[in-house]
Design a protein around this motif. Structure first.
Motif, PDB file in Angstrom:
ATOM      1  N   HIS A 261      18.477  34.800  38.498  1.00  0.00           N
ATOM      2  CA  HIS A 261      19.777  34.170  38.195  1.00  0.00           C
ATOM      3  C   HIS A 261      20.861  35.202  38.044  1.00  0.00           C
ATOM      4  N   SER A 262      20.657  36.421  38.527  1.00  0.00           N
ATOM      5  CA  SER A 262      21.652  37.476  38.368  1.00  0.00           C
ATOM      6  C   SER A 262      22.733  37.385  39.380  1.00  0.00           C
TER       7      SER A 262
ATOM      8  N   ALA B 130      28.086  49.905  44.598  1.00  0.00           N
ATOM      9  CA  ALA B 130      28.879  48.719  44.251  1.00  0.00           C
ATOM     10  C   ALA B 130      28.034  47.462  44.387  1.00  0.00           C
ATOM     11  N   ARG B 131      27.238  47.399  45.428  1.00  0.00           N
ATOM     12  CA  ARG B 131      26.382  46.236  45.668  1.00  0.00           C
ATOM     13  C   ARG B 131      25.349  46.096  44.550  1.00  0.00           C
ATOM     14  N   ALA B 132      24.741  47.219  44.159  1.00  0.00           N
ATOM     15  CA  ALA B 132      23.689  47.187  43.134  1.00  0.00           C
ATOM     16  C   ALA B 132      24.253  46.888  41.746  1.00  0.00           C
ATOM     17  N   GLY B 133      25.483  47.300  41.486  1.00  0.00           N
ATOM     18  CA  GLY B 133      26.061  47.124  40.159  1.00  0.00           C
ATOM     19  C   GLY B 133      26.801  45.815  39.952  1.00  0.00           C
ATOM     20  N   THR B 134      26.785  44.954  40.946  1.00  0.00           N
ATOM     21  CA  THR B 134      27.517  43.690  40.860  1.00  0.00           C
ATOM     22  C   THR B 134      26.530  42.534  40.837  1.00  0.00           C
ATOM     23  N   PRO B 135      26.678  41.612  39.895  1.00  0.00           N
ATOM     24  CA  PRO B 135      25.777  40.452  39.863  1.00  0.00           C
ATOM     25  C   PRO B 135      25.836  39.660  41.175  1.00  0.00           C
ATOM     26  N   ARG B 136      24.726  39.075  41.540  1.00  0.00           N
ATOM     27  CA  ARG B 136      24.635  38.357  42.814  1.00  0.00           C
ATOM     28  C   ARG B 136      25.671  37.242  42.924  1.00  0.00           C
ATOM     29  N   ALA B 137      25.918  36.519  41.842  1.00  0.00           N
ATOM     30  CA  ALA B 137      26.894  35.421  41.891  1.00  0.00           C
ATOM     31  C   ALA B 137      28.297  35.957  42.182  1.00  0.00           C
ATOM     32  N   VAL B 138      28.655  37.084  41.593  1.00  0.00           N
ATOM     33  CA  VAL B 138      29.972  37.683  41.830  1.00  0.00           C
ATOM     34  C   VAL B 138      30.069  38.198  43.265  1.00  0.00           C
TER      35      VAL B 138
ATOM     36  N   ALA C 298      52.496  39.193  44.688  1.00  0.00           N
ATOM     37  CA  ALA C 298      51.215  38.808  44.099  1.00  0.00           C
ATOM     38  C   ALA C 298      50.189  38.439  45.168  1.00  0.00           C
ATOM     39  N   VAL C 299      50.628  37.731  46.194  1.00  0.00           N
ATOM     40  CA  VAL C 299      49.710  37.348  47.281  1.00  0.00           C
ATOM     41  C   VAL C 299      49.238  38.587  48.036  1.00  0.00           C
ATOM     42  N   ILE C 300      50.134  39.505  48.326  1.00  0.00           N
ATOM     43  CA  ILE C 300      49.761  40.733  49.035  1.00  0.00           C
ATOM     44  C   ILE C 300      48.786  41.552  48.197  1.00  0.00           C
ATOM     45  N   VAL C 301      49.061  41.702  46.911  1.00  0.00           N
ATOM     46  CA  VAL C 301      48.164  42.468  46.035  1.00  0.00           C
ATOM     47  C   VAL C 301      46.794  41.791  45.958  1.00  0.00           C
ATOM     48  N   ALA C 302      46.771  40.475  45.816  1.00  0.00           N
ATOM     49  CA  ALA C 302      45.494  39.747  45.755  1.00  0.00           C
ATOM     50  C   ALA C 302      44.706  39.925  47.048  1.00  0.00           C
ATOM     51  N   ALA C 303      45.390  39.868  48.180  1.00  0.00           N
ATOM     52  CA  ALA C 303      44.704  40.048  49.464  1.00  0.00           C
ATOM     53  C   ALA C 303      44.128  41.452  49.589  1.00  0.00           C
ATOM     54  N   VAL C 304      44.902  42.454  49.211  1.00  0.00           N
ATOM     55  CA  VAL C 304      44.439  43.841  49.310  1.00  0.00           C
ATOM     56  C   VAL C 304      43.270  44.094  48.351  1.00  0.00           C
ATOM     57  N   VAL C 305      43.350  43.571  47.141  1.00  0.00           N
ATOM     58  CA  VAL C 305      42.253  43.741  46.177  1.00  0.00           C
ATOM     59  C   VAL C 305      40.986  43.055  46.684  1.00  0.00           C
ATOM     60  N   THR C 306      41.138  41.853  47.226  1.00  0.00           N
ATOM     61  CA  THR C 306      39.989  41.133  47.772  1.00  0.00           C
ATOM     62  C   THR C 306      39.375  41.905  48.929  1.00  0.00           C
ATOM     63  N   MET C 307      40.217  42.424  49.815  1.00  0.00           N
ATOM     64  CA  MET C 307      39.710  43.190  50.953  1.00  0.00           C
ATOM     65  C   MET C 307      39.037  44.491  50.507  1.00  0.00           C
ATOM     66  N   ALA C 308      39.665  45.212  49.599  1.00  0.00           N
ATOM     67  CA  ALA C 308      39.089  46.478  49.139  1.00  0.00           C
ATOM     68  C   ALA C 308      37.769  46.246  48.411  1.00  0.00           C
ATOM     69  N   GLY C 309      37.715  45.200  47.588  1.00  0.00           N
ATOM     70  CA  GLY C 309      36.463  44.875  46.904  1.00  0.00           C
ATOM     71  C   GLY C 309      35.376  44.469  47.875  1.00  0.00           C
ATOM     72  N   GLY C 310      35.752  43.704  48.899  1.00  0.00           N
ATOM     73  CA  GLY C 310      34.781  43.315  49.919  1.00  0.00           C
ATOM     74  C   GLY C 310      34.277  44.512  50.700  1.00  0.00           C
ATOM     75  N   ALA C 311      35.165  45.446  51.018  1.00  0.00           N
ATOM     76  CA  ALA C 311      34.745  46.664  51.716  1.00  0.00           C
ATOM     77  C   ALA C 311      33.768  47.456  50.854  1.00  0.00           C
ATOM     78  N   ALA C 312      34.031  47.515  49.558  1.00  0.00           N
ATOM     79  CA  ALA C 312      33.115  48.225  48.652  1.00  0.00           C
ATOM     80  C   ALA C 312      31.765  47.517  48.584  1.00  0.00           C
TER      81      ALA C 312
END
Length: 147
Positions: free
Chosen positions: A146-147, A73-81, A52-66
């Motif tokens: 507030h987006s 990806a940047r335009a379609g994601t709310p600023r808070a997220v 679970a920790v490895i999957v969470a780390a990889v998902v966080t990294m892949a999402g950050g890379a996107a």
């Protein structure tokens, strides 16, 4: 220049980290099982937690890379997220850098020291790229958004 570093180079470095994690996981799963010899046979729940920790780390990294590398990806994601995701990624990168620093300071100089030093530089660079992007989110956003 900063734009290029945070939006072009940082996502590539993150993907290199994801590939490194995948390579290590494959190497460890194909290697001999020495748990009985080392007396480190993990319980079933620790294996699930590790996965679970490895999957969470990889998902966080892949999402950050996107978020760093893809305009869509940047335009379609709310600023808070975006902000929260990049803060978590930056903190994770700093934690990884700290782990590498702890590891290399306990060993004698050798190849692991060089790999650890490169990993620390990569992690700090990615954390700074995240901070630069977060700063840009707030600099270019209207004060009442507030987006």
């Amino acid at each position: 220049m900063t734009h290029m570093l945070s939006r072009r180079i940082a996502p590539i470095l993150i993907l290199v980290q994801v590939a490194y994690i995948a390579l290590l996981e494959i190497a460890f799963s194909l290697g001999p099982d020495t748990a009985e010899l080392d007396h480190t046979n993990p319980s079933g729940s620790s294996g699930i937690l590790y996965t679970a920790v490895i999957v969470a780390a990889v998902v966080t990294m892949a999402g950050g890379a996107a978020l760093l590398g893809l305009d869509k990806a940047r335009a379609g994601t709310p600023r808070a997220v975006r902000t929260a995701w990049l803060v978590v990624l930056a903190l994770g990168e700093l934690a990884i850098a700290t782990a590498f620093l702890t590891s290399i300071t306990r060993e004698t100089f050798g190849p692991d020291t060089l790999v650890g030093t490169a990993a620390i530089a990569m992690c700090v660079f990615i954390a700074l790229a995240c901070a630069t992007e977060i700063r840009a989110f707030f600099r270019h956003a209207p004060a009442d958004a507030h987006s």
